[in-house]
Each structure stands twice: as C-alpha cells, then as structure tokens.
Design an enzyme around this catalytic site. Structure first.
Site, PDB file in Angstrom:
ATOM      1  N   GLU A  68     -48.597  24.986  36.944  1.00 30.11           N
ATOM      2  CA  GLU A  68     -49.548  26.082  36.727  1.00 30.11           C
ATOM      3  C   GLU A  68     -50.382  25.863  35.476  1.00 30.11           C
ATOM      4  O   GLU A  68     -49.866  25.535  34.416  1.00 30.11           O
ATOM      5  CB  GLU A  68     -48.797  27.404  36.607  1.00 30.11           C
ATOM      6  CG  GLU A  68     -49.699  28.606  36.350  1.00 30.11           C
ATOM      7  CD  GLU A  68     -48.960  29.817  35.812  1.00 30.11           C
ATOM      8  OE1 GLU A  68     -49.608  30.655  35.169  1.00 30.11           O
ATOM      9  OE2 GLU A  68     -47.739  29.925  36.018  1.00 30.11           O
ATOM     10  N   SER A 116     -53.669  31.508  36.160  1.00 28.68           N
ATOM     11  CA  SER A 116     -53.201  32.558  37.058  1.00 28.68           C
ATOM     12  C   SER A 116     -54.255  33.652  37.067  1.00 28.68           C
ATOM     13  O   SER A 116     -54.613  34.179  36.015  1.00 28.68           O
ATOM     14  CB  SER A 116     -51.858  33.116  36.574  1.00 28.68           C
ATOM     15  OG  SER A 116     -51.279  33.971  37.533  1.00 28.68           O
ATOM     16  N   ARG A 145     -44.095  24.922  27.712  1.00 31.47           N
ATOM     17  CA  ARG A 145     -43.656  26.302  27.435  1.00 31.47           C
ATOM     18  C   ARG A 145     -43.449  26.471  25.936  1.00 31.47           C
ATOM     19  O   ARG A 145     -42.440  26.051  25.387  1.00 31.47           O
ATOM     20  CB  ARG A 145     -42.361  26.603  28.206  1.00 31.47           C
ATOM     21  CG  ARG A 145     -42.022  28.099  28.276  1.00 31.47           C
ATOM     22  CD  ARG A 145     -40.724  28.326  29.037  1.00 31.47           C
ATOM     23  NE  ARG A 145     -40.850  27.952  30.433  1.00 31.47           N
ATOM     24  CZ  ARG A 145     -41.263  28.766  31.408  1.00 31.47           C
ATOM     25  NH1 ARG A 145     -41.572  30.008  31.121  1.00 31.47           N
ATOM     26  NH2 ARG A 145     -41.320  28.344  32.653  1.00 31.47           N
ATOM     27  N   ARG A 176     -52.113  23.387  28.221  1.00 33.45           N
ATOM     28  CA  ARG A 176     -51.755  22.713  29.470  1.00 33.45           C
ATOM     29  C   ARG A 176     -52.896  21.825  29.960  1.00 33.45           C
ATOM     30  O   ARG A 176     -52.648  20.791  30.591  1.00 33.45           O
ATOM     31  CB  ARG A 176     -51.352  23.738  30.523  1.00 33.45           C
ATOM     32  CG  ARG A 176     -50.042  24.434  30.173  1.00 33.45           C
ATOM     33  CD  ARG A 176     -49.423  25.161  31.340  1.00 33.45           C
ATOM     34  NE  ARG A 176     -48.164  25.779  30.949  1.00 33.45           N
ATOM     35  CZ  ARG A 176     -47.282  26.320  31.789  1.00 33.45           C
ATOM     36  NH1 ARG A 176     -47.538  26.322  33.093  1.00 33.45           N
ATOM     37  NH2 ARG A 176     -46.164  26.855  31.346  1.00 33.45           N
ATOM     38  N   ARG A 201     -45.692  34.284  22.718  1.00 36.77           N
ATOM     39  CA  ARG A 201     -44.672  34.792  23.643  1.00 36.77           C
ATOM     40  C   ARG A 201     -43.305  34.310  23.193  1.00 36.77           C
ATOM     41  O   ARG A 201     -43.116  33.120  22.917  1.00 36.77           O
ATOM     42  CB  ARG A 201     -44.957  34.319  25.069  1.00 36.77           C
ATOM     43  CG  ARG A 201     -46.297  34.834  25.592  1.00 36.77           C
ATOM     44  CD  ARG A 201     -46.568  34.411  27.016  1.00 36.77           C
ATOM     45  NE  ARG A 201     -47.925  34.804  27.417  1.00 36.77           N
ATOM     46  CZ  ARG A 201     -48.469  34.524  28.591  1.00 36.77           C
ATOM     47  NH1 ARG A 201     -47.782  33.850  29.496  1.00 36.77           N
ATOM     48  NH2 ARG A 201     -49.708  34.909  28.865  1.00 36.77           N
TER      49      ARG A 201
END
Length: 429
Positions: A354, A357, A282, A395, A267
């Site tokens: 997070e 999801s 991130r 994560r 990303r």
C-alpha cells in the site's frame, strides 16, 4: 458518526450491515437508552402540559376573585421538576452520543463482503515489474550508503524512526514537492500549510477520537505535570484539512472544496508490534501529501473515482508499477464507507504494498463536525468528505529506490524528479 434518526428508524438493518465489517452494534443498549429518552420526554411534556393547565386555572380563579395561592404553590414546584428532567435528558443524550461515536461507518452497498485483506478485490493494474537481471536488494541495504540512517535515529528517538542525509534527503524532498505540484497544478487542489498539533475536538471530528486514542502521540500544552490542555500530533493532514470546515454552513456553489498539504504524520502504531520492523514501511513519523475533498452528496462517488485517478497519475509519472484494490467490508477504516488502496510494486519483497488509500466517508465525518451546506432550494444537509494519499512520501521513496536500483547499488532518479534534484540523474554512495 451515524445518523441517529436512521438508528431509531431501522436499527436492525444498520446492525446487519455493520456485521459485515465485522462490528456488532449494541442494539439492546441503544434501544434501552431510547426507551429512557422517550420516558423522560413524555414526563417532560406532561409537566409542561400540567404547568399550562394550572396557569389557566390560576387565571380563572383570579378572575372570579377566588384564592389561587394553593395552585400557584403547585405551579412553583414545576420548574424544579422540569430542570431535573432536562438534566436527565442531557445525561441520556450524552450516553447516546458516546455510544454512537464508537460505531464505525456503514459500508456502501458496492463494497465487497469480507473479513480480511484476502477478500479485497483487485480492480486494475498498471505497468510491468522491471526485470532487473540480478537479485534485488531492499531499500535498507541500498539506502544505507546513500544516507538512510536508522542507528542515529534510534539514538535520537528510539525504534521506528529514520534519519535521511545527503542525496536521499534531497530525493525525499523532491518527491514531496513533485507530488504537491501535480495535485495543485494538474488536479486543482489548493495547497495548505496546516498545524501539526491539534486539539481533541479536531480529532473527534474526523473519527480518530475517542476510539483510537492509543494510536496517537499526545502532549500537554504548558502547565505543570497533570495540568494544561492535552494536544495531539496529527496522524495525517486529513485531520487538519477536513476540519477547516468544521461547524461551517457552506454554499452549494462552494462545493467541491479540494485541499492538499504535505506534512509529517505521527502514529504510535499501537497493536502493530512485530509488523514491518525492518526499514521504512511502518514508522512512527513519516511524510505524506494528503488530498481532501468536501463534496456534494450526489457527486461524492464520482469524486472518489477522481481522487483515485489523481493518486494513480503520480505513480504513472514516476514509472512505478502498481495495482488498485477495492477493500472489502472487513478491511476498511473506521470512518470509510468505501475505500480503494493503491499498492506499489516492491521488487525486494516481490509483492505490492500500500502506498495510497482513498476513501469516501459520506456524511460520517460531517455529522461529527456539524458541517452542512445550503442548496439552491434552501435545503440544509450534510456534506460528504473524502480523503486520500497523493502519495505517502516515505513509501514512494522506498519504491523508487527498489525499482530504480542498479547492479552496482546506484539508484537512477526518475526523469520527472530530476528538475527537483538540480538535474542529478543517478544517486551513488
């Protein structure tokens, strides 16, 4: 993609629900295109009726032995006029399609209203944050002596990349293998190995294109500069897994289809400048074990709750405290009708972040992919698609490092991961 027939039937109701995201549907623009479409269709039908009437007239004239050449000349002009109307209609339909492709999904009625993450609703918590007995260090400081190397990654690729070496590289791999084993062995998902590079049609099917092209990494396939097919690195294996049924007409007995894969995800993080610049939270490249379900519409919300539970089990086995949050309308992703986030406790940040999801997209992606199923009664309808993280591997590594840290900088290996680590129970520099 939204149901165009629903937009035609009650666009104001759809627009009102979309405003809760918030998103302002161009009602006037859609209605103007619809007016054009109807006008072209009426003109086309009139031409077809005229052609039929004139053809009958030609038959009558010929049966009487009269001259039909003038009428035949008039009929001969109609095909060109019809082709012009068909081209006009195709152009209008393409503009409608383009407009609808940029419209997000309508939130489910059970989704709480809100404009930001502050209005998300906590559903439940599991586990108590550990009392470490000393000031917690973050994963960057803890990870550096264990093989977490941002400087070399920056030399290779630039910012927002990481290099793992030695014990941390093995722990990262162990987490991914453990997650796959849980999802396949306990939850019934079929493991897949998917392409990491996909075409435009694939990303359009799951909603990343055309709206979010700036968030993707793209590459040309062969050819010189300016030539060759444009391909994209996957932002998540949701893209490749969900599109395995693109264009398919499934049998009701085939549902649900449950797939999982461990892949890197890429990303560009456009629009996230300055956010989470420290550490692994991130990144431009990260690993994830994704779970996807292709479901019967009547059972998709049961499947969503099931999928959330499947992600929770992984966190519980790892002994990581977490909470489940129901996202409000303003914090959901583009394709989702309803989303739960799982947030894991990070001691160094003294907060939950997070790590998964899970979303039900209902028929939004299925319409874009043209994926249907035929019921036992012979009725054809769109499937519902769901996706979730089971879990984000990087994560999870951050959470393990921080939650299992020791005062001397060592990191205890969670018990369930030790078989994947050759029995090693502690990581030390």
């Amino acid at each position: 993609m939204l149901d165009i027939s629903q937009l035609r039937k009650d666009i104001e109701a759809v627009a009102a629900r979309l405003r809760t995201r918030p998103y302002e549907l161009d009602v006037a623009g859609f209605n103007a295109l619809e007016a054009e479409r109807k006008a072209v269709q009426v003109a086309t039908e009139e031409l077809q009726a005229k052609r039929n009437a004139l053809s009958k007239q030609i038959g009558v004239l010929k049966s009487k032995g009269e001259d039909a050449s003038a009428v035949m000349a008039e009929v001969a002009q109609i095909p060109d006029a019809l082709r012009a109307q068909e081209a006009c209609l195709a152009d209008i339909q393409a503009r409608v399609q383009q407009m609808v492709l940029d419209v997000p999904n309508v939130p489910h009625a059970s989704v709480p209203l809100g404009t930001s993450a502050d209005q998300n609703v906590e559903v439940r918590r599991w586990g108590e944050p550990r009392q470490l007995g000393f000031a917690p260090r973050d994963h960057v400081d803890l990870g550096a002596p264990l093989g977490l190397d941002f400087d070399t990654a920056a030399k290779l690729s630039g910012s927002r990349f990481m290099l793992l070496k030695g014990p941390l590289a093995r722990l990262h791999r162990a987490l991914a293998h453990f997650m796959l084993d849980v999802q396949t062995g306990e939850h019934g998902y079929t493991e897949c190995y998917t392409p990491y590079i996909v075409n435009r049609e694939t990303l359009t099917g799951t909603g990343q294109l055309p709206k979010f092209e700036q968030d993707l990494f793209a590459a040309k396939k062969g050819g010189q500069e300016g030539e060759g097919e444009l391909l994209y690195l996957i932002p998540t294996s949701e893209v490749s897994l969900t599109n395995t049924v693109r264009g398919d007409l499934l049998k009701e007995a085939d549902l649900p289809i449950k797939l999982t894969a461990h892949t890197p995800c890429f990303r560009s993080e456009a629009g996230s400048y300055g956010k989470d610049t420290r550490g692994m939270i991130r990144q431009h490249q990260f690993d994830k074990v994704e779970v996807v379900q292709v479901s019967h519409p009547e059972r998709s919300y049961d499947a969503l709750e099931e999928m959330v539970g499947h992600a929770e089990i992984v966190l519980r086995k790892l002994g990581l405290p977490y909470r489940v949050v129901l996202l409000c309308t303003g914090d959901m992703g583009f394709t989702a009708a309803k989303t739960y986030d799982l947030e894991v406790w990070l001691p160094a940040q003294n907060t939950y972040r997070e790590i998964s999801s899970c979303s039900n997209c209902e028929a939004f992606q299925a319409r874009r992919m043209q994926t249907r199923f035929k019921s036992a009664q012979g009725k054809t309808e769109f499937v519902h698609t769901l996706n979730g993280s089971g879990l984000a591997v990087g994560r999870a590594l951050v959470a393990v490092i921080e939650n299992y840290q020791q005062d001397d900088g060592a990191v205890v290996v969670p018990e369930v991961l030790r078989p994947y680590m050759g029995g090693q129970d502690v990581l030390r520099a």
